[in-house]
Design a protein around this motif. Structure first.
Motif, short mmCIF file in Angstrom:
data_model
loop_
_atom_site.label_atom_id
_atom_site.label_comp_id
_atom_site.label_asym_id
_atom_site.label_seq_id
_atom_site.Cartn_x
_atom_site.Cartn_y
_atom_site.Cartn_z
N GLY A 44 0.77 -1.22 0.00
CA GLY A 44 0.00 0.00 0.00
C GLY A 44 0.80 1.27 0.00
O GLY A 44 2.02 1.27 -0.13
N VAL A 45 0.09 2.35 0.15
CA VAL A 45 0.65 3.70 0.19
C VAL A 45 0.16 4.38 1.46
O VAL A 45 -0.99 4.19 1.86
N THR A 46 1.03 5.14 2.10
CA THR A 46 0.65 5.84 3.33
C THR A 46 0.76 7.34 3.13
O THR A 46 1.75 7.84 2.59
N GLN A 47 -0.24 8.05 3.58
CA GLN A 47 -0.29 9.50 3.53
C GLN A 47 0.75 10.08 4.49
O GLN A 47 1.13 9.43 5.47
N VAL A 48 1.26 11.29 4.23
CA VAL A 48 2.37 11.85 5.01
C VAL A 48 2.06 12.00 6.49
O VAL A 48 2.97 12.06 7.31
N LEU A 99 -0.89 12.57 -0.15
CA LEU A 99 -1.33 13.81 0.49
C LEU A 99 -2.64 13.67 1.24
O LEU A 99 -2.90 14.44 2.17
N THR A 100 -3.48 12.73 0.84
CA THR A 100 -4.83 12.66 1.40
C THR A 100 -5.15 11.25 1.88
O THR A 100 -4.72 10.26 1.29
N PRO A 101 -5.93 11.12 2.96
CA PRO A 101 -6.36 9.79 3.40
C PRO A 101 -7.50 9.26 2.54
O PRO A 101 -8.25 10.03 1.93
N TRP A 102 -7.60 7.93 2.47
CA TRP A 102 -8.74 7.28 1.84
C TRP A 102 -9.58 6.63 2.94
O TRP A 102 -9.17 6.55 4.10
N ALA A 103 -10.75 6.14 2.56
CA ALA A 103 -11.63 5.50 3.54
C ALA A 103 -11.22 4.07 3.85
O ALA A 103 -11.79 3.44 4.73
N SER A 115 -11.12 0.46 -14.13
CA SER A 115 -9.79 0.44 -13.51
C SER A 115 -9.49 1.76 -12.82
O SER A 115 -8.39 2.29 -12.90
N LEU A 116 -10.47 2.30 -12.11
CA LEU A 116 -10.39 3.65 -11.57
C LEU A 116 -10.74 3.66 -10.09
O LEU A 116 -11.69 3.01 -9.66
N LEU A 117 -9.95 4.40 -9.31
CA LEU A 117 -10.25 4.66 -7.91
C LEU A 117 -10.52 6.14 -7.73
O LEU A 117 -9.76 6.98 -8.22
N LEU A 118 -11.60 6.46 -7.01
CA LEU A 118 -11.95 7.84 -6.70
C LEU A 118 -12.11 7.97 -5.19
O LEU A 118 -12.72 7.11 -4.55
N SER A 119 -11.57 9.05 -4.63
CA SER A 119 -11.68 9.25 -3.19
C SER A 119 -11.80 10.73 -2.88
O SER A 119 -11.16 11.57 -3.53
#
Length: 314
Positions: free
Chosen positions: A55-59, A67-71, A203-207
């Motif tokens: 995964g990826v972690t926000q700063v 830059l931004t959190p996801w749900a 193939s798209l993620l939106l948050s």
């Protein structure tokens, strides 16, 4: 018979898309057997062992974009398990540098607990401002996120996104200085609500996120200024799956401008935005490279940054 093979191929394509996005979001992945449907997270084990995580972690330490959190809830655990990740991020502009590192634990795909530390190095600008070359501000962040509804990936028959509520307590180690600059406090709490949806067919993620905050430069320059009120700021992410190991996307984060209004000698605070590409070479690793525009930070010069992040997890 040909129709059966077509269905199997379609299911495997859907599972592959889900797998890559789950890797980017820090969730488990499993490829279904012939004739099977895409499993829900609680079913996705083989001999009791998770297939893959990443995964990826926000700063500030939360699972999401840079830059931004996801749900989503970070870590590789299903609804019956726990998972964890650790990250290190380096951001470099012409005038400044920042290192961020931390870890999170995900509990039963419901609760996420995180801790992170951001160290902002003023480099030569610190000397020009009379603080000394390399003067640094450190922001320590403790976060919690709770999934309250929806499923970002597996509820493809519904438009309801996954919804989560979160909070981040932030403490700045230069409280006296940031108050002298015009901030009201060296400590503060951000509250946010996030909604995330993966559209597998595209193939798209939106948050999207709404954040209530008093933070100046995410808390690196304290909290409050011309007022001590919470400001509602919008944040958003969009990511496109390029192949099973590569995701590209963009983010935008709005920010308040209270410190410069309290201290006209400081440049106004601008919104942040980035364009990123994330490479997922295996189930436990993720590398992210991004161009980030930080706007003006204390001085009138606009700061364009290179962002590099490494995360490992299970």
């Amino acid at each position: 018979m040909l129709g059966w093979f077509s269905d199997v191929r379609r299911q495997r394509r859907v599972a592959a898309r889900a797998g890559a996005f789950l890797l980017a979001a820090g969730l488990p992945v499993a490829l279904p057997a012939a004739g099977a449907t895409v499993s829900r997270p609680e079913d996705m084990t083989v001999s009791g062992k998770l297939i893959a995580t990443g995964g990826v972690t926000q700063v500030e330490g939360a699972a999401g974009g840079g830059l931004t959190p996801w749900a989503v809830i970070g870590g590789g655990g299903t609804r019956e398990e726990m998972g964890a990740t650790a990250f290190f991020t380096a951001v470099r502009t012409h005038d400044y540098g920042m290192n961020a590192y931390g870890a999170l634990i995900g509990l039963w795909d419901r609760v996420e607990l995180s801790v992170a530390q951001d160290r902002f190095d003023t480099q030569a600008i610190g000397g020009a401002l009379g603080l000394g070359d390399g003067y640094a501000f450190t922001n320590t962040i403790a976060g919690v996120k709770v999934r309250v509804a929806g499923d970002a990936v597996y509820a493809q028959d519904s438009w309801l996104p996954q919804l989560a509520l979160g909070a981040q307590y932030k403490s700045n180690d230069r409280g006296s200085l940031v108050k002298a600059l015009g901030a009201r406090s060296g400590d503060g709490v951000d509250l946010y609500a996030s909604a995330t949806k993966v559209l597998l067919a595209q193939s798209l993620l939106l948050s999207g996120t709404v954040r209530l905050t008093k933070a100046n430069q995410t808390g690196l320059l304290g909290f409050g200024g011309a007022d001590d009120d919470y400001h509602a700021e919008l944040e958003g992410s969009a990511a496109l799956l390029l192949d099973r190991n590569l995701v590209a996307g963009v983010e935008y984060r709005m920010k308040p401008n209270t410190l410069a209004r309290a201290n006209p000698g400081l440049a106004p605070e601008d919104d942040w935005y980035d364009a990123f590409i994330a490479w997922l070479p295996g189930k436990n690793l993720a590398f992210t490279l991004a161009y980030v525009n930080l706007g003006r930070v204390v001085t009138p010069t606009r700061q364009n940054a290179v962002y590099l992040s490494l995360q490992a997890g299970f």
